[in-house]
Design an enzyme around this catalytic site. Structure first.
Site, short mmCIF file in Angstrom:
data_model
loop_
_atom_site.label_atom_id
_atom_site.label_comp_id
_atom_site.label_asym_id
_atom_site.label_seq_id
_atom_site.Cartn_x
_atom_site.Cartn_y
_atom_site.Cartn_z
N SER A 89 0.84 -1.19 0.00
CA SER A 89 0.00 0.00 0.00
C SER A 89 0.89 1.26 0.00
O SER A 89 1.84 1.33 -0.78
CB SER A 89 -0.92 -0.07 1.22
N ASP A 146 -8.26 -5.78 -5.80
CA ASP A 146 -7.96 -4.64 -4.94
C ASP A 146 -8.39 -3.33 -5.60
O ASP A 146 -7.94 -3.02 -6.69
CB ASP A 146 -6.44 -4.62 -4.68
N HIS A 201 -5.72 -6.66 -1.69
CA HIS A 201 -4.73 -5.68 -1.22
C HIS A 201 -3.54 -6.39 -0.56
O HIS A 201 -3.67 -6.99 0.48
CB HIS A 201 -5.42 -4.74 -0.22
#
Ligand SMILES: *[C@@H]1O[C@H](CO)[C@@H](O)[C@H](O)[C@H]1NC(C)=O
Ligand SMILES: *[C@@H]1O[C@H](CO)[C@@H](O)[C@H](O)[C@H]1NC(C)=O
Ligand SMILES: *[C@@H]1O[C@H](CO)[C@@H](O)[C@H](O)[C@H]1NC(C)=O
Ligand SMILES: *[C@@H]1O[C@H](CO)[C@@H](O)[C@H](O)[C@H]1NC(C)=O
Ligand SMILES: *[C@@H]1O[C@H](CO)[C@@H](O)[C@H](O)[C@H]1NC(C)=O
Length: 496
Positions: A175, A427, A452
């Site tokens: 991320s 994601d 994710h």
């Protein structure tokens, strides 16, 4: 409902929302769930890690006397598998407690024995415990460039203390942490020989990719499971709105949604539903997991199944509510839902600040999605919000100026090397990821069923073949980087 806002939420964020204008993205993405996320049950220090603190200058980039203020940066270290001069695997921490990332990045621990690697997880400045004592007037030092410099300085100091200067360093991140890992490799190639950047939406800036991609992907995830599921959710918003027009509507809605207290607005309930669908799409993992919340394998499919199993007479809204309950009450221990409590227990909203300065990620939502559409052009409202909340004006072009992003394939084809960009197409952030191979060593690994940073999670016995395959490929690439590095080192020695 037209405000884009660019307060994009990566893993989570906390915006205390009593201002009149609330950036929509942050409003419905963050929530009091943040408190649960950092709760001890989910953030225990994995065994064999030791916690340390390293003094860092608050400001690496100027030489004013006040720049020498120090804060103590937390890092976790595990030397159980390490052999001296062996590789050092560093997780470049993102916006939260470092234990949380360490306990959700089991991949590094899984592969450490094979590589005889030292593991280091560094907490991002201004998050977790790594905050300056005096917060007043120091927020200006919270940005990605300072964070990268922290990592560089800490790694150098650590190697020196271990007298292991020749150890190759690989950086890992997911991320925002994945963005930092990729940018770290580009900025500090003399410190890290390679980066695994998982689910790093480095193209979500400056409209490089369409601002609608986030909501498009969430909607696609549900549609892929069942068109009916998508349609039920899409129709539920209208049914919800009805409650704002009828007498005692809020009481009735509160009862139906089993809220702890009577709702003050229908919007809170809508936001609560949206958050459930969005975050479940993010963590649509192939095995049971507890990242944002405890959930079963492929939770999007489970949500749709719950909807289908309700009696024929159930409304779309009732179905949507039952589905969302999976996200908030999988444990079955929740007695009522607290939809209007956005308490920020930490008193500092670091991500809100970053989103109001450098991390400006435009968002919009088209009428082709299962959500209520909104446009992304409300830059003025964004500016006013940021000025009111933090006294700053966002710089939407700064990240692409500092790190690039536009025409990334052409730019990185002849510059840079040794980066893996991994993305799972489930994601919502994958639309902002690097999805194509750029060169023989800047590699995109894309999985259709991944979510994710699925790849960074610890292996489980139930992992599907595509995930095992992806991780094997990552290990093979990292092995190659390391063996090339040792070869180069040897040649350099011989040339002396
Ligand atoms: C390295 O050792 C010095 C001296 O003991 C210490 O101040 C510093 O914090 C250590 N560096 C790291 C990264 O722990
Ligand atoms: C949570 O789940 C349990 C078990 O299914 C159920 O009894 C309870 O009513 C649920 N809580 C809410 C607020 O719906
Ligand atoms: C909000 O949530 C916090 C933490 O869960 C709790 O301590 C507090 O009492 C809640 N506040 C309200 C107004 O419900
Ligand atoms: C959906 O959005 C498109 C593009 O903005 C617009 O042309 C179209 O009329 C909209 N459709 C509906 C049903 O609102
Ligand atoms: C990139 O190249 C690798 C082989 O080096 C391949 O396995 C992978 O599928 C390629 N990625 C894409 C997105 O085509």
């Amino acid at each position: 409902m037209s405000a884009c806002l660019c307060l994009a939420f990566l893993l989570f964020s906390v915006v205390v929302a009593d201002a009149t204008y609330i950036p929509r993205r942050s409003h419905h993405l963050l929530s009091s769930r943040q408190n649960r996320k950092t709760s001890k049950s989910n953030t225990e220090l994995p065994s064999h890690f030791e916690t340390r603190y390293f003094p860092q200058n608050l400001d690496h980039f100027s030489f004013q006397p006040e720049s020498y203020q120090v804060f103590h940066q937390k890092y976790l270290i595990n030397s159980r598998f390490w052999r001296k001069d062996g590789p050092i695997f560093v997780y470049t921490g993102n916006e939260g407690d470092i234990e949380w990332f360490a306990s959700n990045t089991g991949f590094m621990l899984d592969i450490a024995p094979k590589f005889k690697a030292l593991l280091v997880f560094i907490e991002h400045r201004f998050y977790g415990e790594s905050k300056p004592h005096k917060l007043a007037n120091t927020l200006g030092f919270l940005n990605s460039q300072q964070a990268l410099a922290d990592y560089a300085i800490l790694i150098r100091s650590l190697k020196q203390n271990l007298t292991s200067e020749a150890s190759p360093v690989i950086v890992f991140g997911g991320s925002y942490g994945g963005m930092l890992a990729a940018w770290f490799r580009l900025k500090y190639p003399h410190i890290a020989i390679g980066a695994l950047a998982s689910s790093a939406p480095i193209l979500n800036f400056d409209n490089i990719v369409p601002s609608s991609s986030f909501y498009d992907t969430v909607s696609q995830d549900f549609k892929e499971v069942s068109v009916n599921c998508f349609e039920v959710i899409k129709r539920s918003w209208g049914e919800m709105e009805v409650f704002s027009t009828i007498k005692d509507g809020l009481q009735e809605l509160s009862k139906m949604f089993r809220t702890c207290k009577t709702l003050h607005s229908v919007d809170s309930a809508s936001g609560w539903l949206e958050t459930a669908f969005i975050e479940t799409a993010m963590v649509n993992y192939p095995t049971p997991a507890n990242f944002m919340a405890p959930l079963p394998a492929y939770p999007v499919g489970q949500m749709c199944k719950i909807m289908d199993e309700l009696p024929l007479e159930a409304s779309n809204l009732e179905r949507a509510f039952a589905a969302a309950s999976l996200y908030y009450n999988y444990s079955g221990s929740v007695t009522c839902f607290d939809m209007e409590n956005h308490t920020d227990s930490h008193g500092l909203n670091g991500w809100g600040w970053q989103a109001c300065t450098e991390m400006v990620m435009p968002m919009s939502c088209s009428n082709q999605t299962m959500f209520r559409p909104f446009e992304s052009d409300d830059e003025k409202a964004n500016q006013e919000y940021c000025l009111r909340e933090y006294g700053v004006k966002p710089r939407p072009n700064w990240i692409t100026t500092e790190f690039g992003g536009q025409r990334i394939e052409m730019v990185l084809k002849r510059f840079g090397s040794n980066i893996i960009f991994s993305n799972g197409l489930q994601d919502p952030w994958s639309g902002g990821g690097v999805l194509k191979n750029i060169s023989s060593s800047i590699i995109a690994l894309v999985t259709r069923k991944g979510a994710h940073h699925t790849d960074l999670r610890a292996a489980t016995k139930d992992d599907p073949e595509w995930l095992k395959q992806q991780r094997r490929q990552e290990v093979a690439i990292i092995e190659k980087w390391i063996s090339e590095y040792y070869n180069d080192l040897e040649q350099e020695e011989q040339a002396k």
